[in-house]
Write an enzyme that holds these catalytic residues in place. Sequence first.
Site, PDB file in Angstrom:
ATOM      1  N   TRP A 225     -12.176  -2.140  -7.213  1.00  0.00           N
ATOM      2  CA  TRP A 225     -12.973  -2.124  -8.416  1.00  0.00           C
ATOM      3  C   TRP A 225     -13.723  -0.672  -8.439  1.00  0.00           C
ATOM      4  CZ3 TRP A 225     -11.937  -4.383 -12.640  1.00  0.00           C
ATOM      5  CH2 TRP A 225     -11.593  -5.806 -12.672  1.00  0.00           C
TER       6      TRP A 225
ATOM      7  N   ASP B  91       0.873  -1.164   0.023  1.00  0.00           N
ATOM      8  CA  ASP B  91       0.018   0.082  -0.227  1.00  0.00           C
ATOM      9  C   ASP B  91       1.095   1.364  -0.039  1.00  0.00           C
ATOM     10  OD1 ASP B  91      -2.379   1.385   0.036  1.00  0.00           O
ATOM     11  OD2 ASP B  91      -2.695   1.162   2.255  1.00  0.00           O
TER      12      ASP B  91
ATOM     13  N   ARG C 126      -0.416   9.262 -10.146  1.00  0.00           N
ATOM     14  CA  ARG C 126      -0.755   7.837  -9.545  1.00  0.00           C
ATOM     15  C   ARG C 126       0.006   6.488 -10.308  1.00  0.00           C
ATOM     16  NH1 ARG C 126      -4.118   7.831  -4.994  1.00  0.00           N
ATOM     17  NH2 ARG C 126      -4.455   5.546  -5.418  1.00  0.00           N
TER      18      ARG C 126
ATOM     19  N   HIS D 208       2.261   3.570  -9.243  1.00  0.00           N
ATOM     20  CA  HIS D 208       1.899   2.271  -9.590  1.00  0.00           C
ATOM     21  C   HIS D 208       3.202   1.538 -10.156  1.00  0.00           C
ATOM     22  CE1 HIS D 208      -1.937   2.215  -7.724  1.00  0.00           C
ATOM     23  NE2 HIS D 208      -2.534   3.151  -8.425  1.00  0.00           N
TER      24      HIS D 208
ATOM     25  N   ILE E   2      -6.437  -4.775   7.829  1.00  0.00           N
ATOM     26  CA  ILE E   2      -6.380  -5.912   6.673  1.00  0.00           C
ATOM     27  C   ILE E   2      -6.928  -5.735   5.574  1.00  0.00           C
ATOM     28  CG2 ILE E   2      -6.854  -8.330   6.523  1.00  0.00           C
ATOM     29  CD1 ILE E   2      -4.642  -7.462   8.549  1.00  0.00           C
TER      30      ILE E   2
ATOM     31  N   LEU F 162      10.536 -20.451  -5.529  1.00  0.00           N
ATOM     32  CA  LEU F 162       9.552 -19.778  -4.695  1.00  0.00           C
ATOM     33  C   LEU F 162       8.184 -19.922  -5.225  1.00  0.00           C
ATOM     34  CD1 LEU F 162       8.790 -17.250  -2.655  1.00  0.00           C
ATOM     35  CD2 LEU F 162       8.987 -15.708  -4.522  1.00  0.00           C
TER      36      LEU F 162
ATOM     37  N   ARG G  94       2.628  -4.812   6.176  1.00  0.00           N
ATOM     38  CA  ARG G  94       1.592  -3.844   5.465  1.00  0.00           C
ATOM     39  C   ARG G  94       2.319  -2.606   5.325  1.00  0.00           C
ATOM     40  NH1 ARG G  94      -4.563  -2.397   4.739  1.00  0.00           N
ATOM     41  NH2 ARG G  94      -4.358  -0.647   3.456  1.00  0.00           N
TER      42      ARG G  94
ATOM     43  N   GLU H  49     -12.485  -4.406  -3.634  1.00  0.00           N
ATOM     44  CA  GLU H  49     -13.044  -3.075  -3.506  1.00  0.00           C
ATOM     45  C   GLU H  49     -12.244  -2.010  -4.272  1.00  0.00           C
ATOM     46  OE1 GLU H  49     -12.408  -5.233  -0.691  1.00  0.00           O
ATOM     47  OE2 GLU H  49     -14.518  -5.746  -0.281  1.00  0.00           O
TER      48      GLU H  49
ATOM     49  N   TRP I  66       2.803   8.054  -2.485  1.00  0.00           N
ATOM     50  CA  TRP I  66       4.180   8.230  -2.757  1.00  0.00           C
ATOM     51  C   TRP I  66       4.250   9.279  -4.126  1.00  0.00           C
ATOM     52  CZ3 TRP I  66       7.301   6.932  -7.133  1.00  0.00           C
ATOM     53  CH2 TRP I  66       8.454   7.021  -6.943  1.00  0.00           C
TER      54      TRP I  66
HETATM   55  C1  IPE Z   1      -5.213  -2.464   0.100  1.00  0.00           C
HETATM   56  O1  IPE Z   1      -5.092  -1.227  -0.263  1.00  0.00           O
HETATM   57  C2  IPE Z   1      -5.333  -3.352  -1.081  1.00  0.00           C
HETATM   58  C3  IPE Z   1      -3.994  -3.587  -1.939  1.00  0.00           C
HETATM   59  C4  IPE Z   1      -2.899  -3.100  -1.582  1.00  0.00           C
HETATM   60  C5  IPE Z   1      -3.943  -4.266  -3.232  1.00  0.00           C
HETATM   61  P1  IPE Z   1      -6.093  -0.157  -0.192  1.00  0.00           P
HETATM   62  O2  IPE Z   1      -5.546   1.133  -0.314  1.00  0.00           O
HETATM   63  O3  IPE Z   1      -7.161  -0.439  -1.418  1.00  0.00           O
HETATM   64  O4  IPE Z   1      -6.791  -0.157   1.381  1.00  0.00           O
HETATM   65  P2  IPE Z   1      -7.631   0.691   2.112  1.00  0.00           P
HETATM   66  O5  IPE Z   1      -8.609   1.510   1.065  1.00  0.00           O
HETATM   67  O6  IPE Z   1      -6.804   1.748   2.473  1.00  0.00           O
HETATM   68  O7  IPE Z   1      -8.288   0.152   3.197  1.00  0.00           O
HETATM   69  C1  IPE Z   2      -1.712   0.292  -3.380  1.00  0.00           C
HETATM   70  O1  IPE Z   2      -1.542   1.543  -3.475  1.00  0.00           O
HETATM   71  C2  IPE Z   2      -2.130  -0.265  -4.603  1.00  0.00           C
HETATM   72  C3  IPE Z   2      -3.456  -0.670  -4.873  1.00  0.00           C
HETATM   73  C4  IPE Z   2      -4.323  -0.742  -4.194  1.00  0.00           C
HETATM   74  C5  IPE Z   2      -3.671  -0.987  -6.295  1.00  0.00           C
HETATM   75  P1  IPE Z   2      -2.554   2.808  -3.357  1.00  0.00           P
HETATM   76  O2  IPE Z   2      -3.223   3.027  -4.613  1.00  0.00           O
HETATM   77  O3  IPE Z   2      -3.664   2.218  -2.407  1.00  0.00           O
HETATM   78  O4  IPE Z   2      -1.900   3.947  -2.662  1.00  0.00           O
HETATM   79  P2  IPE Z   2      -2.402   5.004  -1.683  1.00  0.00           P
HETATM   80  O5  IPE Z   2      -2.900   4.232  -0.282  1.00  0.00           O
HETATM   81  O6  IPE Z   2      -3.656   5.767  -2.227  1.00  0.00           O
HETATM   82  O7  IPE Z   2      -1.190   5.726  -1.328  1.00  0.00           O
HETATM   83 MG    MG Z   3      -3.916   2.294  -0.402  1.00  0.00          MG
END
Ligand code: IPE
Ligand code: IPE
Ligand code: MG
Length: 235
Positions: free
Chosen positions: A63, A14, A27, A31, A189, A125, A182, A61, A19
Amino acid sequence: MKNIKPDHVAIIMDGNGRWASNRKKSRRYGHKKGATTAKNIVKIVSTNKIKYLTLYAFSTENWDRPTKEVSLLMSLFIETLENEIDELNSNNVKIRFIGDRENLSKKLQDKMENAEKMTIDNTGLNLFVALAYGARWDILNAIKGIVTRVKENQLDELEIDENTLSNHLQLGNAPDPDLLIRTGGEKRISNFLLWNIAYTELFFCDCLWPEFNEEEFSNALDFYSKRKRRFGSFV
Ligand code: IPE
Ligand code: IPE
Ligand code: MG
């Protein structure tokens, strides 16, 4: 009991968006950098001779994010798979995807299937990539599978136990994660592996996923090695 090294590490990757926005970048940039970090971590985990790694790449979620972000993530998954599969294969990595593939594009589904087929006999792995994954979906899907088997007389309902459910979950007979990491500072979670992490050690790190590196990973291993795992009994 001291744990020298985990057999199975799971990671909630996450913080890509934050970042990038800290650097006034898109974004997508975050990614992309996140994908590079994932690639590096797979190497590090492999070198450390850890047997299982599960990476949370996209949740059910997720999506609900803006269409533009969802489609850029999907094309990034395709791109990353295309670019990395040969190297993963030559490094003896066995890749599997966990999650609800139904809503993914045919193109991505095909790439995922090909990657799984290509690496099925590899013995290094075990890499699980959670894509369109949600633990509630996973549990529900497992229950539906069990019900079908009972209905078709392949399973006696009186024999259903924890192992039955575990084996119907996406991780199948892989061992439960020993360590869950995390990044990104949130201590939650987010619908990842709920059943499988009943006794997992949890390591939360403030660093954002694109900046996660070997040093942070070794901090997590160090944290793990200091835990006394009691599993509810007296040690
Ligand atoms: C959790 O991150 C899902 C992934 C890293 C794929 P999110 O950014 O979606 O989680 P929330 O919304 O902060 O709970
Ligand atoms: C995690 O990074 C990647 C996915 C959930 C796909 P985020 O996109 O959730 O990044 P933040 O949490 O918005 O910084
Ligand atoms: Mg996030």
